[in-house]
Scaffold this active site. Structure first.
Site, PDB file in Angstrom:
ATOM      1  N   ASP A   1       0.965  -1.141   0.045  1.00 57.30           N
ATOM      2  CA  ASP A   1       0.061  -0.023  -0.185  1.00 57.30           C
ATOM      3  C   ASP A   1       0.873   1.315  -0.153  1.00 57.30           C
ATOM      4  OD1 ASP A   1      -1.568   2.152   0.545  1.00 57.30           O
ATOM      5  OD2 ASP A   1      -2.545   1.060   2.093  1.00 57.30           O
TER       6      ASP A   1
ATOM      7  N   TYR B   1      -9.134  14.427  -5.051  1.00 60.63           N
ATOM      8  CA  TYR B   1      -8.346  13.923  -6.262  1.00 60.63           C
ATOM      9  C   TYR B   1      -7.822  15.035  -6.922  1.00 60.63           C
ATOM     10  CZ  TYR B   1      -7.379  11.188 -10.570  1.00 60.63           C
ATOM     11  OH  TYR B   1      -6.932  10.505 -11.613  1.00 60.63           O
TER      12      TYR B   1
END
Length: 269
Positions: free
Chosen positions: A62, A153
Site C-alpha cells: 500500500d 483527487y
C-alpha cells in the site's frame, strides 16, 4: 519501438490492473526488467503466473505506507541491482461534494496519490540518479483543472504536478528526466474503486467507459514519451482543450466544467 527499454529496470506502482497492467504488457515484449506493487495479492499472483518466464518482481504494498514503499523499492534494487525508470502510477479517486465528504476521504486520496509518489520517488532517487534515468508521475487533467466532486483527487494531482516540476528543476543537471502524464478519461478501474463521501468504494462508474481511450493505447503513448524524454504529456483532444481553456479562458472553463458534471443542480458524473 526501439531497443530503448531492453534490460532497463522499470518499477511501476499499481501494476495489477488498468494503465499499470497495460504498461507491463507493453514492456515485457520489449525486454524490460519489471518490478510492480499492488494491494491485491491475488491479482499480483495472476500477473506472476501470466509472465512466469519473464523478469518480473512483484510486491504486495500500500503505497500510502512508507514502510511498504521501502520494501518495494529496496527489494527491487536488491533483485535487479538498481532502477532506471520509476512510473508512479498507483492512485485512487473520489466522488463526493466537499460539503458531504468526510475529511478522511480527502486525506486518504492525498496519502495514496501524492505521498505515495513522494515516498517511492525519494527512495528510488539515488539509484535513478546514478543511472541517469526517468521519473514519471501518472497525473490527470484534474491536476490542471479542479473538478467538482473530485476535490481531493484534484488536490492530489495538483500536488503531484507541482512536486515533480520542482524536482525536475532540481535534477536538471543530473541527466535524470522527470515527466508527468495526464491521460484524460481512460478505461480503467479507478472510477469503479473511487471513494464515496464516506470513504467506501462506489462500485460503479457514472462515466461511459466505452467512449474512452483504452489503457493499452495510453500505455503506448506513455512509453513513447519516456523514450523521447518529454516533460509533460496530455492525452486526448478533450484533455488538451481543457488545459488550454483553463489557462486562457478560465471563466469559460468554469462554465463548461459545471455543465459537464452537473444537471439540475445535481452531480451526475
Amino acid at each position: 519501438m526501439s531497443d530503448f527499454f531492453k534490460n532497463k529496470v522499470v518499477a511501476i506502482t499499481g501494476g495489477s490492473e488498468g494503465i499499470g497492467k497495460a504498461l507491463i504488457d507493453a514492456l515485457i515484449p520489449l525486454g524490460a526488467k519489471i518490478a510492480t506493487c499492488g494491494r491485491n495479492q491475488d491479482k499480483l499472483y495472476n500477473l506472476q503466473v501470466q509472465y512466469s518466464n519473464h523478469l518480473l518482481h512483484t510486491v504486495v504494498a500500500d503505497i500510502s505506507r512508507l514502510d511498504d514503499c521501502k520494501n518495494f523499492i529496496n527489494s527491487t534494487i536488491k533483485t535487479f541491482g538498481g532502477i532506471d525508470i520509476l512510473i508512479n502510477n498507483a492512485g485512487i479517486s473520489m466522488r463526493s461534494l466537499v460539503k458531504d465528504a468526510e475529511i478522511d476521504v480527502i486525506k486518504r486520496v492525498m496519502e495514496v496519490n501524492f505521498l505515495g509518489t513522494v515516498y517511492c520517488t525519494k527512495l528510488a532517487l539515488e539509484s535513478i540518479t546514478s543511472n541517469k534515468g526517468t521519473i514519471v508521475g501518472i497525473s490527470s487533467i484534474a491536476g490542471y483543472r479542479g473538478l467538482p466532486g473530485r476535490s481531493g483527487y484534484s488536490a492530489s494531482k495538483f500536488a503531484m504536478n507541482g512536486w515533480l516540476e520542482a524536482l525536475r528543476i532540481e535534477l536538471a543537471d543530473t541527466g535524470v528526466n522527470v515527466m508527468w502524464v495526464s491521460p484524460g478519461f481512460t478505461t480503467s478501474n479507478i472510477r469503479n474503486t473511487a471513494l464515496n463521501n464516506e470513504g467506501k468504494v462506489q462500485g460503479e462508474s457514472p462515466m461511459d467507459e466505452s467512449a474512452m481511450m483504452t489503457a493499452d493505447a495510453c500505455a503506448n503513448h506513455i512509453l513513447h514519451a519516456i523514450e523521447k524524454r518529454k516533460r509533460t504529456l496530455v492525452l486526448s483532444f478533450q484533455g488538451k482543450l481543457t488545459v488550454f481553456l483553463n489557462k486562457f479562458f478560465p471563466l469559460l472553463a468554469d462554465k463548461m466544467v459545471k455543465n459537464f458534471y452537473f444537471k439540475d443542480g445535481k452531480l451526475v458524473k
